[in-house]
Design a protein around this motif. Sequence first.
Motif, PDB file in Angstrom:
ATOM      1  N   GLN A  48      96.676  29.516  34.839  1.00  0.00           N
ATOM      2  CA  GLN A  48      96.176  30.497  35.787  1.00  0.00           C
ATOM      3  C   GLN A  48      96.273  31.925  35.263  1.00  0.00           C
ATOM      4  O   GLN A  48      96.284  32.873  36.027  1.00  0.00           O
ATOM      5  CB  GLN A  48      96.953  30.369  37.108  1.00  0.00           C
ATOM      6  N   THR A  49      96.403  32.081  33.959  1.00  0.00           N
ATOM      7  CA  THR A  49      96.410  33.413  33.342  1.00  0.00           C
ATOM      8  C   THR A  49      95.086  33.621  32.615  1.00  0.00           C
ATOM      9  O   THR A  49      94.612  32.733  31.912  1.00  0.00           O
ATOM     10  CB  THR A  49      97.593  33.552  32.361  1.00  0.00           C
ATOM     11  N   PHE A  50      94.506  34.800  32.794  1.00  0.00           N
ATOM     12  CA  PHE A  50      93.223  35.109  32.166  1.00  0.00           C
ATOM     13  C   PHE A  50      93.411  36.304  31.247  1.00  0.00           C
ATOM     14  O   PHE A  50      94.141  37.248  31.579  1.00  0.00           O
ATOM     15  CB  PHE A  50      92.181  35.424  33.239  1.00  0.00           C
ATOM     16  N   TYR A  51      92.746  36.259  30.098  1.00  0.00           N
ATOM     17  CA  TYR A  51      92.832  37.340  29.120  1.00  0.00           C
ATOM     18  C   TYR A  51      91.438  37.920  28.869  1.00  0.00           C
ATOM     19  O   TYR A  51      90.440  37.210  28.963  1.00  0.00           O
ATOM     20  CB  TYR A  51      93.415  36.820  27.799  1.00  0.00           C
ATOM     21  N   SER A  52      91.407  39.187  28.492  1.00  0.00           N
ATOM     22  CA  SER A  52      90.125  39.860  28.253  1.00  0.00           C
ATOM     23  C   SER A  52      89.316  39.175  27.160  1.00  0.00           C
ATOM     24  O   SER A  52      88.083  39.208  27.175  1.00  0.00           O
ATOM     25  CB  SER A  52      90.359  41.327  27.881  1.00  0.00           C
ATOM     26  N   SER A  53      89.999  38.545  26.213  1.00  0.00           N
ATOM     27  CA  SER A  53      89.291  37.845  25.130  1.00  0.00           C
ATOM     28  C   SER A  53      88.469  36.669  25.651  1.00  0.00           C
ATOM     29  O   SER A  53      87.573  36.172  24.959  1.00  0.00           O
ATOM     30  CB  SER A  53      90.295  37.350  24.079  1.00  0.00           C
ATOM     31  N   GLN A  54      88.762  36.220  26.887  1.00  0.00           N
ATOM     32  CA  GLN A  54      88.022  35.102  27.479  1.00  0.00           C
ATOM     33  C   GLN A  54      86.775  35.558  28.246  1.00  0.00           C
ATOM     34  O   GLN A  54      85.989  34.711  28.689  1.00  0.00           O
ATOM     35  CB  GLN A  54      88.940  34.327  28.440  1.00  0.00           C
ATOM     36  N   LEU A  55      86.601  36.858  28.379  1.00  0.00           N
ATOM     37  CA  LEU A  55      85.481  37.368  29.164  1.00  0.00           C
ATOM     38  C   LEU A  55      84.121  36.938  28.610  1.00  0.00           C
ATOM     39  O   LEU A  55      83.244  36.543  29.396  1.00  0.00           O
ATOM     40  CB  LEU A  55      85.563  38.895  29.273  1.00  0.00           C
ATOM     41  N   PRO A  56      83.901  36.983  27.281  1.00  0.00           N
ATOM     42  CA  PRO A  56      82.599  36.516  26.767  1.00  0.00           C
ATOM     43  C   PRO A  56      82.323  35.049  27.078  1.00  0.00           C
ATOM     44  O   PRO A  56      81.162  34.660  27.289  1.00  0.00           O
ATOM     45  CB  PRO A  56      82.719  36.752  25.253  1.00  0.00           C
ATOM     46  N   ILE A  57      83.384  34.218  27.111  1.00  0.00           N
ATOM     47  CA  ILE A  57      83.206  32.798  27.441  1.00  0.00           C
ATOM     48  C   ILE A  57      82.780  32.658  28.894  1.00  0.00           C
ATOM     49  O   ILE A  57      81.875  31.877  29.231  1.00  0.00           O
ATOM     50  CB  ILE A  57      84.513  32.018  27.184  1.00  0.00           C
ATOM     51  N   LEU A  58      83.430  33.419  29.776  1.00  0.00           N
ATOM     52  CA  LEU A  58      83.069  33.397  31.193  1.00  0.00           C
ATOM     53  C   LEU A  58      81.643  33.903  31.387  1.00  0.00           C
ATOM     54  O   LEU A  58      80.872  33.327  32.168  1.00  0.00           O
ATOM     55  CB  LEU A  58      84.046  34.249  31.996  1.00  0.00           C
ATOM     56  N   LEU A  59      81.284  34.952  30.672  1.00  0.00           N
ATOM     57  CA  LEU A  59      79.933  35.512  30.763  1.00  0.00           C
ATOM     58  C   LEU A  59      78.885  34.442  30.443  1.00  0.00           C
ATOM     59  O   LEU A  59      77.869  34.336  31.129  1.00  0.00           O
ATOM     60  CB  LEU A  59      79.826  36.698  29.799  1.00  0.00           C
TER      61      LEU A  59
END
Length: 274
Positions: free
Chosen positions: A21-32
């Motif tokens: 349940q922890t999110f990191y900014s490096s995962q933002l492109p994957i979410l996008l």
Amino acid sequence: MRKSLLFLIAILVFSASSFAQTFYSSQLPILLKKLYGVETYERNNTKLCSPVFTKITDSTDQFYNMSNEYGLYLDYFLTVYGLDNFKQIFQYKNDSTRFSTQLYNSLVTAPLFNKCLALTVSVYAKERGFLYKDYTPPSHPFISMNDLMKVASKFFYAVDITGDTAIEYYMCVGNNPYRMEGLRSKDEPGAFIEAFCFSAIMRNSNDERYSYYDYYDRYTNELMGQIRTIEPANRLLWARNKLYAKMEKCKDLQRMLKYEYELHKTVLPFTLSE
């Protein structure tokens, strides 16, 4: 021994849950990439491509509910803040693979669009109780109800004048003034306020408690009866400004926005001041 083992298992389960349940900014492109894609359609026997917000269908995904609950926000950010490289993207409008690649490359490097997406994730994380580890949200701006109404009024838009007096109008975002007249916000809290208004207006438009669409419709018809007194070249601007001013004073629109704010104010990244 048994208690120690149970304690160890509890720690491991908690740690695994916390990590998941922890999110990191490096995962933002994957979410996008999960949230935005390409829609293909045919026009005059020609296949064409269009960028589109896509809901996450996997119910086990961490952002499944965000894609449903904040779908109109995410769609708004794409339309208004994500397509500044419109010409570069649409040069591949007949090739879905290259269109998709160009769209992703454009979105992932669009500064304000990414800030809007990051802010939405932080709002959702606060709402759902998980950690956005390396993100510091911007300061909460204060906005008065009068100023909120000014933002909301811009979604009631006169598109064109057809014939002598017919006002073509709609309540939407595609050709609204934020995109077409350069009235967009310069930061993500301002963009989020726009998206809040847009989402609330669209979701409540058929709610019998708030008859703001009927109010809009009736007043547009009133303007059609007055428009002949206006010089033809000035009619569209006249109609737009009249509609904006009228909707700024719409009590049902104000009540609806106030209700939506009170419903979500514990997580919203702005404060409504009276």
